[in-house]
Design an enzyme around this catalytic site. Structure first.
Site, short mmCIF file in Angstrom:
data_model
loop_
_atom_site.label_atom_id
_atom_site.label_comp_id
_atom_site.label_asym_id
_atom_site.label_seq_id
_atom_site.Cartn_x
_atom_site.Cartn_y
_atom_site.Cartn_z
N GLN A 1 0.87 -1.18 0.00
CA GLN A 1 0.00 0.00 0.00
C GLN A 1 0.90 1.23 0.00
O GLN A 1 1.43 1.63 1.04
CB GLN A 1 -0.91 -0.02 1.23
N ALA B 1 -11.68 2.53 4.64
CA ALA B 1 -10.72 1.68 3.94
C ALA B 1 -9.93 2.45 2.89
O ALA B 1 -10.15 3.64 2.65
CB ALA B 1 -11.47 0.50 3.30
N HIS B 2 -9.03 1.73 2.22
CA HIS B 2 -8.13 2.38 1.27
C HIS B 2 -8.87 2.97 0.07
O HIS B 2 -9.84 2.41 -0.43
CB HIS B 2 -7.03 1.42 0.79
N ASN B 3 -8.40 4.15 -0.34
CA ASN B 3 -8.90 4.86 -1.52
C ASN B 3 -10.35 5.35 -1.39
O ASN B 3 -10.97 5.73 -2.37
CB ASN B 3 -8.74 4.02 -2.78
#
Length: 223
Positions: A143, A184-186
């Protein structure tokens, strides 16, 4: 003394003083803020022991509490308050008059705007949940993005905001997040959106501006 709206009318005779204002709730917030500043003045200076990497400038009106860690190339705005046991990773940027309460962890490369409040235990920039299934199990997907938080954002205790796989996880200006929320991511959260406790947002979902989201709401990914 009571604070009321201009249209409020007592049903029975009362002896208390009535102060009528256009927005009683906002007025109460302003008054409580004034009282809080008198009762709990913000600290200044650098407490020991703490670790501050060489070359990091702590503004004169800033504060670094005991056992805090500040990594390389960190940029701190004026009036920043970093309470004890906070971790600030390399290349982090924190804007003016932002308050980072005890035990917050801010991973490398993340950016936080002006006048933000991060309550105790917040984690900004931990790895997104990315794993590629293979015959032997799962391979971790690095990541390599970051988290960018705008101005006037408040993040509740033990809320976690994951760094992007690539690019940025974005929390826009004026967002208010309650305790125990997972971003969460993005993910992107639009300006002035508010979320109550235990909301979960899966990867790459985008939430617009001025939304009001109740407790324990769940969002699937890529919405």
């Amino acid at each position: 003394t009571s604070i009321l709206s201009p249209t409020a009318r007592p049903e029975q005779p009362i002896k208390t003083t009535l102060i009528k204002v256009d927005d009683p709730y906002a007025t109460l917030a302003m008054l409580l803020d004034m009282v809080n500043q008198l009762m709990n003045p913000q600290p200044t200076g650098i407490e020991e022991p703490s670790y501050i990497s060489a070359g990091v400038n702590i503004p004169e009106d800033g504060y670094v509490g005991a056992f805090a860690y500040i990594g390389k190339n960190v940029k701190l705005g004026k009036g920043v308050k970093i309470y004890p046991q906070v971790y600030v990773g390399n290349n982090v940027e924190i804007g003016d008059n932002t308050i980072i309460y005890p035990g917050v962890k801010i991973y490398h490369g993340c950016k936080i705007g002006d006048r933000c409040i991060l309550q105790a235990g917040v984690v900004v920039g931990g790895d997104g949940f990315g794993f590629a299934p293979v015959a032997s199990g799962y391979n971790k997907i690095p990541q390599i993005g970051n988290v960018e938080i705008g101005n006037d954002v408040e993040i509740g205790a033990n809320t976690t905001i994951d760094r992007a796989t690539m690019g940025s996880t974005r929390i826009k200006n004026g967002v208010k997040l309650d305790n125990l929320i997972q971003v969460a991511h993005n993910v992107e959260i639009g300006s002035n959106t508010v979320m109550a406790a235990q909301v979960g947002i899966a990867g790459s979902t985008k939430v617009g501006e001025n939304c009001m989201i109740g407790g324990q709401v769940g969002f699937a990914g890529h919405i």
